[in-house]
Design a protein around this motif. Structure first.
Motif, PDB file in Angstrom:
ATOM      1  N   ALA A  60      35.027  37.846  51.817  1.00 39.64           N
ATOM      2  CA  ALA A  60      34.132  39.160  51.794  1.00 39.64           C
ATOM      3  C   ALA A  60      35.114  40.545  51.245  1.00 39.64           C
ATOM      4  N   VAL A  61      34.089  41.008  50.125  1.00 43.20           N
ATOM      5  CA  VAL A  61      34.461  42.222  49.562  1.00 43.20           C
ATOM      6  C   VAL A  61      33.662  43.473  49.850  1.00 43.20           C
ATOM      7  N   GLN A  62      34.182  44.283  50.778  1.00 45.89           N
ATOM      8  CA  GLN A  62      33.281  45.305  51.311  1.00 45.89           C
ATOM      9  C   GLN A  62      34.340  46.439  50.728  1.00 45.89           C
ATOM     10  N   LEU A  63      34.188  46.623  49.199  1.00 50.01           N
ATOM     11  CA  LEU A  63      34.929  47.658  48.558  1.00 50.01           C
ATOM     12  C   LEU A  63      33.865  48.550  47.473  1.00 50.01           C
ATOM     13  N   PRO A  64      34.327  49.685  47.205  1.00 52.35           N
ATOM     14  CA  PRO A  64      33.283  50.455  46.267  1.00 52.35           C
ATOM     15  C   PRO A  64      33.626  50.008  44.899  1.00 52.35           C
ATOM     16  N   ALA A  65      32.850  50.337  43.838  1.00 51.56           N
ATOM     17  CA  ALA A  65      33.120  49.980  42.350  1.00 51.56           C
ATOM     18  C   ALA A  65      34.422  50.748  42.178  1.00 51.56           C
ATOM     19  N   HIS A  66      35.462  50.049  41.754  1.00 53.58           N
ATOM     20  CA  HIS A  66      36.929  50.776  41.423  1.00 53.58           C
ATOM     21  C   HIS A  66      37.799  49.643  40.572  1.00 53.58           C
ATOM     22  N   TRP A  67      38.636  50.018  39.646  1.00 53.36           N
ATOM     23  CA  TRP A  67      39.208  49.232  39.124  1.00 53.36           C
ATOM     24  C   TRP A  67      40.172  48.283  40.045  1.00 53.36           C
ATOM     25  N   GLN A  68      40.452  48.201  41.044  1.00 50.10           N
ATOM     26  CA  GLN A  68      41.236  47.443  42.187  1.00 50.10           C
ATOM     27  C   GLN A  68      40.007  46.305  42.651  1.00 50.10           C
TER      28      GLN A  68
END
Length: 234
Positions: A60-68
């Motif tokens: 699961a990827v619960q992250l915003p748009a970001h380089w990381q």
């Protein structure tokens, strides 16, 4: 071959791949193909060594748009994981530093989203992992333990082959190529957000200039400074 191999392998290592702005923080980070591949390899190695991730396993990827987030997604795909948005049933869930809720995944990895790539100031609670501090220690090169067939689910129910075909088709419809520098303020939530906001420019071999927390008054200045040639549809 994995989705990550298909996206990165044709590109020159020194080519700039992603420039990430956060207008709220006033930060700018640029990653080349080689640096992006390095983060993805560390992520893939960490996932396979720490959590035994195999092709088809849910991450699961619960992250915003970001380089990381780019490193997390490409690393997950490199070892054949199926990226989802809900933690329930996932082997690992990647969350931001301000997400206090249990994820429902077997393990939770906290991503600081720090512009300089620093890990957490203190270890996370609840048995969670500090992704940046731990993945940084993993190997810089990655070779999948198992072949990644094209019919492996990579993003929700879409397979590697389906995602590549759709991303390339959408890039062609927009007229994008490796000569383009593409500006975007799109969110990467859900499969459509990840597909249009990240995979389409990567499939075209274009340089993505992504702006988080975009200040509309600064967009023209960003276009001029970055010499962008196209905007992704909002």
């Amino acid at each position: 071959m994995s989705l990550t191999d298909e996206l990165l392998r044709p590109l020159p290592a020194a080519q700039p791949l992603i420039t990430h702005y956060d207008d709220q923080l006033g930060s700018r980070v640029e990653l080349s193909v080689a640096t992006t591949a390095n983060w993805a390899a560390k992520t893939a190695n960490w996932l396979t060594e720490e959590f035994d991730i195999e092709p088809g396993d849910a991450v699961a990827v619960q992250l915003p748009a970001h380089w990381q987030t780019v490193g997390v997604l490409l690393g997950a795909w490199w070892c054949g994981a199926r990226v989802v948005s809900e933690g329930a049933g996932a082997r690992v869930a990647f969350v931001g530093p301000d997400d206090p809720e249990p994820t429902g995944a077997a393990a939770t990895a906290v991503v600081t989203l720090d512009p300089m790539g620093r890990g957490l100031a203190e270890p996370p609670g609840g048995g969670a992992f500090d992704y940046l501090s731990e993945a940084r220690l993993a190997g810089d090169q990655f070779r999948p333990l198992f072949p990644i067939p094209g019919d492996t689910a990579a993003l929700f129910e879409s397979t590697v082959d389906e995602l590549l075909a759709e991303a390339r088709a959408r890039a062609a419809k927009l007229g994008l190529s490796s000569a383009d520098r593409v500006l975007s303020t799109r969110d990467w939530s859900g499969p459509e957000g990840i597909l249009d906001g990240l995979l389409v420019p990567l499939a075209a071999g274009a340089h993505l200039v992504h702006i988080s927390n975009a200040d509309p008054a600064k967009l023209d200045a960003r276009r001029e400074a970055e010499r962008t040639t196209a905007d992704l549809p909002a």
